[in-house]
Design an enzyme around this catalytic site. Structure first.
Site, PDB file in Angstrom:
ATOM      1  N   HIS A  18       3.583 -21.851  -9.128  1.00 13.97           N
ATOM      2  CA  HIS A  18       3.127 -20.783  -8.247  1.00 13.97           C
ATOM      3  C   HIS A  18       3.502 -19.470  -8.927  1.00 13.97           C
ATOM      4  CE1 HIS A  18       2.579 -18.402  -4.654  1.00 13.97           C
ATOM      5  NE2 HIS A  18       2.060 -19.442  -4.048  1.00 13.97           N
ATOM      6  N   ARG A  69      -0.059 -10.080  -2.202  1.00 13.97           N
ATOM      7  CA  ARG A  69      -1.079  -9.530  -3.092  1.00 13.97           C
ATOM      8  C   ARG A  69      -2.390  -9.298  -2.349  1.00 13.97           C
ATOM      9  NH1 ARG A  69      -1.396 -13.847  -6.973  1.00 13.97           N
ATOM     10  NH2 ARG A  69       0.166 -14.894  -5.694  1.00 13.97           N
TER      11      ARG A  69
END
Ligand SMILES: Cc1cc2nc3c(=O)[nH]c(=O)nc-3n(C[C@H](O)[C@H](O)[C@H](O)COP(=O)(O)OP(=O)(O)OC[C@H]3O[C@@H](n4cnc5c(N)ncnc54)[C@H](O)[C@@H]3O)c2cc1C
Ligand code: SF4
Ligand code: SF4
Ligand code: FES
Lengths: 648, 355
Positions: free
Chosen positions: A253, A273
């Site tokens: 990840h 994000r």
């Protein structure tokens, strides 16, 4: 000298399920419902398995939020996510059966978040075309494991009514570690292990064993996985004569915490994000613009201005490169750090503070705000976060028959489900597909283990000598005092895997890793653990090390062999996907002590399934030869419908 | 950047033990569990401690830090003074297994006794319909990570092992409350069950459980009190608070449990005067010594020993068969019953008599 050292507690069961996560519990429920005497074994306390940590949700095409969703769409998404390396049959079963498995949980007492009309709510997630993840806030895994745990209690209460004992037909052995599977010829005859609490040994005699032991992440320094993830199930299967596939594929990840050390590896959700967070290196540069690969060039912004406009006007601007697929972002962060532009703790900065007003951050990302405040004493409304890739999930695992979960290879009576099994997710797992995978294949494995027993004519027998050997192997680290400390060995192993078999791989480094793993193997064989047998974590680690080692060897070997980049396997020297390699699974088995690697063709997708994709998409993955076959199929079908049309 | 910090960690087992002093390097940003891991990797490789997720999600790493029940993975070192000695002890309410690991099976037993969810008979899977507002009340309780901090802090059992059989503890009160509030649960007697079987009446709403819950579940306000309201015991006003909540062993005031037909209220004779010892730092040295030696952790577990080998240099294997269900058949596993009559060598005394 007390008798405790020589005593072996012996139990007889029909089905022994190793692992008490989602997959294990679902398998146990099924075996018990089929009337089998079932044991559940877990390294930690009941209800603490890894499944408890899953956040996002469980993917199932129930179509509650968008009624266009159905199993075909889910199947397509899963195959795309796995870059078409998935076992198509598993992906098909998974997509078809996941909704039933989720609904079933409600009858066990689960309380998912609801839609306005009272159905199970579903949320969007990366790679899923429609909102598909059944969820409970950000603690879906907890709900799943608690529900299954409580279902088991309810079955035990039924048994208490009927037989007078809670443990009459299903019993949980918590804090018990299995170190060996025992065979009678090629048939599973039992499992051997120890109680962590007392250090005493325990022998299960059982004709069928279901492995549900989860993943391998502890072989990496930076991981979102717990101490349990030492690849025990993978190693047990290998030693019993089963095979592993896809071991080169690990999911990293891109954003795990890297600082402070206490939380290294813990996940930072992708929504940071999505909500405007940007990645910067130590020079303050927003570096993701330098890492947009050609294939994505058209969809991603070229300037910061355009990227910033996307958040408010996605129709007329292209997406910011921070939102590239996970593997791309992880790779980019990795390169920045390797080039010396990382933060002091070895990550990059993820900055949301300068992007949104503090108020807004607290509203949109409450759990991240809380997590950083609580664990790192970082106020994300004022300071940037430090993040880096973290080892998250292993796609590879025991090669199983898709319908029954029975392990391939030479062994009979061994089944596997959940993260420990391989094939379902291909080269890359979609978020949310794991929780549903646990339920679908957990149920299948438990049910088929019960069927298998019904077909047996005689119960396999455990060899006394095999038990003796298992006892000796288990005690060896305690009897030696000349070897190394297991913690040192684990750190060395993690260094080899993290540095040489990490997220970006190179031929020379992989070859070097194999040499070092071979050295480590010698040292691990001589490991010694101080202290006694009662709850001694040093001893436990010493025993886990050999499992971590053999699984790491599989990963390194397969990664060296696969000369392409696909999903969770990135080769710097072979940076693109190669359609020829898509047709190949790398299969690991054990030959004596050494890992052997074979190539095996991927099963071919059935006609009606491949017809769910359009040609342009398939062209990205398939060889010319396969495409020609697809065209022929399509032509034949067109003729069929034509003919049918004329007749009527 | 690390500094040496002083730790006192309880080491020992059921036979007793003591606080041991360690000077450990602590780096910026670390939590207590990190320090314990560092100790394991250096000075004390066999220091026993449970943990899994390191993120406050699994509830494994419960321990008492300076006397306060906490999760080791969520207790930052920066919350202590630089020169403060940090004392780490196992959960006091449960028997010690070794070091920081306790036997929490009490909780699993209570879980097993609590009647499970009763699905509505007339609904097929997939047909369940519930509104978000209706599930939210139960969802709060389902956040529980089973860390058992509320169980260890509850004074009803913390210092009174003899109350354990009759008292399930706050964790299981909220389980009953959760099912009581579940929109589709078919049973209607959850509250009565909590009162008559779980010992809800023992609870005098000190709210200590709510204070320690790492998931911030309002155990008392949202769980216990609403359940008490309906089955309220008239002899007892639930809102009378005790001024003193937790006592160390050795200075526990006389607690009288009135137990008539159903368990009644707990009354304390020291109301308002006992030492409130969340921080554990009672200044009674006798009590401190007693606590360290693990009084009342009556569990017989052998000390660690080296393995014994037989005359052949190998381990003599003796087998213990379990007396529980699932034990092996004394007739051998290959024999199924009933046996076919021709395999029986039994002669009925009257078999020769003609009918
Ligand atoms: C932080 C995080 C977030 C995640 N979020 C999601 C998500 O949102 N959606 C999703 O679908 N997936 C998610 N995942 C992935 C998913 O949680 C796991 O893949 C899944 O829970 C694995 O379940 P399992 O049943 O296979 O094994 P686990 O739940 O890991 O259980 C393994 C069991 O095996 C036992 N065991 C292991 N070895 C032995 C042995 N030798 N002897 C006895 N017992 C043994 C262990 O004690 C444990 O009980 C996430 C993972 C992490 C780490
Ligand atoms: S409020 Fe009740 S259950 Fe909670 S700690 Fe106090 S007495 Fe125990
Ligand atoms: S209610 Fe809170 S304190 Fe009690 S076990 Fe659950 S999470 Fe822990
Ligand atoms: S380790 Fe999971 S709660 Fe602390």
């Amino acid at each position: 000298m007390t008798s405790t050292t020589t005593r072996i507690e012996r139990h007889h069961y029909d089905v022994v399920v190793i692992g008490a996560g989602g997959a294990g519990l679902r398998a146990a429920i099924e075996a018990r419902l089929a009337g089998k005497k079932t044991a559940i074994i877990s390294k930690s306390l009941f209800g603490k398995a890894h499944t408890v940590m899953a956040e996002g949700g469980a993917a199932a095409a129930m179509g509650n939020v968008n009624s266009r969703d159905n199993w075909q769409v889910h199947f397509r998404d899963t195959m795309r996510g796995g870059k078409f390396l998935n076992n198509f049959r598993m992906a098909e079963l998974h997509a078809k059966e996941a909704p039933q498995r989720i609904w079933e949980l409600e009858t066990y007492g689960a309380l998912f978040d609801r839609t306005k009309d009272g159905k199970i709510s579903q949320r969007n997630f990366g790679g899923h075309e429609y909102p598909r993840l059944a969820h409970v806030g950000d603690r879906t895994g907890l709900e799943l494991i608690r529900t299954l745990q409580q279902k088991i209690v309810s079955l035990q209460q039924e048994d208490k009514q009927e037989f007078g004992s809670y443990d009459a037909r299903i019993r949980v052995f918590s804090e018990t570690t299995i170190t060996e599977l025992l065979l009678d010829g090629d048939r599973v005859a039992g499992a051997f292990g120890y109680y962590r609490e007392s250090g005493e040994f325990i022998l299960f005699e059982a004709p069928a064993v279901v492995l549900a032991t989860g993943g391998v992440g502890r072989s990496y320094k930076v991981t979102s996985n717990s101490w349990e993830y030492t690849g025990d199930g993978h190693a047990l299967a290998l030693r019993a004569g089963a095979t592993l596939i896809n071991m080169e594929f690990l999911q990293f990840h891109p954003t795990g915490m890297v600082w402070p050390p206490s939380v290294k590896g813990i996940l930072v959700t992708e929504s940071v994000r999505g909500d405007g967070g940007i990645l910067k290196n130590s020079e303050g540069k927003r570096f993701m613009f330098d890492y947009v690969p050609d294939v994505f060039r058209k969809q991603y912004a070229e300037t910061e201005e355009e990227a910033d406009r996307w958040y408010t006007d996605p129709d007329n601007n292209r997406r910011p490169p921070e939102l590239l697929p996970r593997d791309e972002v992880a790779r980019a962060i990795n390169s920045e750090v390797k080039a010396g532009r990382g933060t002091p703790a070895g990550g990059v900065y993820l900055d949301i503070a300068s992007r949104l007003p503090a108020e807004e951050i607290r509203r949109r990302l409450p759990s991240m705000h809380h997590q950083f405040k609580g664990l790192a004493d970082v106020d994300i409304t004022k300071e940037p976060m430090e993040v880096g890739p973290t080892c998250h999930y292993v796609m590879g695992g025991v090669e199983v028959d898709p319908d029954t979960g029975a392990a391939y290879g030479s062994v009979r009576g061994l089944f596997a489900a959940g993260e420990v099994s391989g094939g379902m997710h291909g080269s890359n797992r979609l978020g949310g597909n794991s929780l549903s995978d646990l339920l679908v294949f957990g149920k299948r494995a438990g049910g088929h283990a019960a069927n298998y027993i019904d077909q047996l004519t005689a119960r396999p027998r455990v060899e006394v000598t095999a038990v003796e050997t298992a006892v000796e192997t288990a005690l060896a680290p305690l009897q030696r005092d000349t070897g190394e400390n297991p913690y040192t060995l684990q750190q060395d192993l993690q260094a080899v895997m993290g540095d040489l078999v990490g997220i970006i791989r190179r031929e020379a480094e992989l070859a070097d890793a194999l040499v070092r793993l071979a050295e480590l193997r010698e040292r691990v064989a001589k490991v010694s653990a101080a202290g006694g047998r009662r709850y001694n974590p040093g001893w436990h680690l010493a025993l886990d090390l050999r499992n971590m080692l053999v699984v790491s060897e599989c990963t390194a070997k397969a990664a060296l062999e696969r000369r392409e980049s696909r999903g969770g396997h990135t080769r710097e020297d072979h940076p693109t996907m190669d359609p020829q390699w898509r047709r190949v699974n790398l299969v690991c088995s054990l030959e004596g002590d050494t890992v052997r690697l074979d190539r095996k063709p991927l099963p071919k997708m059935r006609a009606e399934l491949i017809a769910l994709f359009d040609r342009a998409e398939l062209a990205k993955y398939l060889t010319d030869e396969e495409l020609a076959e697809f065209d022929a199929l399509a032509a034949a079908e067109a003729e069929d419908t034509d003919a049918a049309g004329k007749e009527s | 950047m690390g500094t040496k910090r002083q730790f006192r960690i309880w080491r020992g087992d059921a036979d007793g033990g003591e606080l041991q002093d360690y000077a450990v390097e602590v780096n910026e940003g670390e939590v207590v569990l990190d320090v314990i891991h560092r100790l394991q990797a250096t000075d004390a490789p066999d220091l026993a401690c449970r943990w899994n997720c390191k993120a406050g999600k699994c509830g494994s790493c419960s321990m008492e830090i300076n006397g306060m029940p906490k999760l080791g993975c969520m207790t930052r070192m920066s919350t202590f003074e630089e020169n403060e000695t940090v004392t780490v002890t196992p959960l006091r309410t449960f028997p010690v297994i070794r070091d920081l690991v306790t036997d929490v099976s009490f909780n699993y037993e209570k879980a097993r006794e609590t009647p499970a969810f009763a699905p509505p008979a007339d609904l097929a899977p997939g047909d369940y319909r519930m509104q978000q507002v209706d599930v939210e009340r139960s969802q709060e309780f389902r956040k529980c990570i089973e860390c058992f901090l509320c169980q260890t802090v509850c004074h009803v059992i913390r210092d009174h092992d003899d109350n354990k059989p009759a008292f399930s503890g706050p964790r299981y009160f909220i389980r009953a409350a959760e099912l009581d509030m579940h929109p589709l649960d078919d049973r209607t007697d959850r509250k009565e069950y909590a009162q008559s079987e779980q010992g809800l009446g023992f609870c005098n709403i000190t709210k200590c459980c709510t204070e320690v819950c790492p998931e911030h579940i309002k155990i008392t306000d949202n769980g216990i009190i609403p359940m008490k309201e309906r089955v309220v015991d008239r002899r007892y006003d639930p809102l009378v608070w005790l001024g003193s909540k937790i006592f160390r062993r050795g200075q526990v005031p006389q607690t009288i449990v009135t137990s008539e037909h159903s368990p009644g209220a707990v009354r304390s004779s020291a109301s308002g005067q006992g030492v409130h010892s969340h921080a554990g730092g009672s200044h009674d040295s006798a009590a401190e010594v007693q606590a360290q030696q693990g009084v009342n952790w009556h569990r017989e577990v052998p000390r660690p020993t080296a393995p014994a080998v037989g005359a052949n240099g190998k381990l003599p294997l003796t087998e213990l068969t379990s007396d529980r269900a699932a034990a092996p058949s004394p007739f051998g596993d290959d024999v199924t019953f009933p046996l076919p009559p021709e395999h029986l060598n039994f002669a009925h005394p009257k078999q020769d008599e003609k009918h």
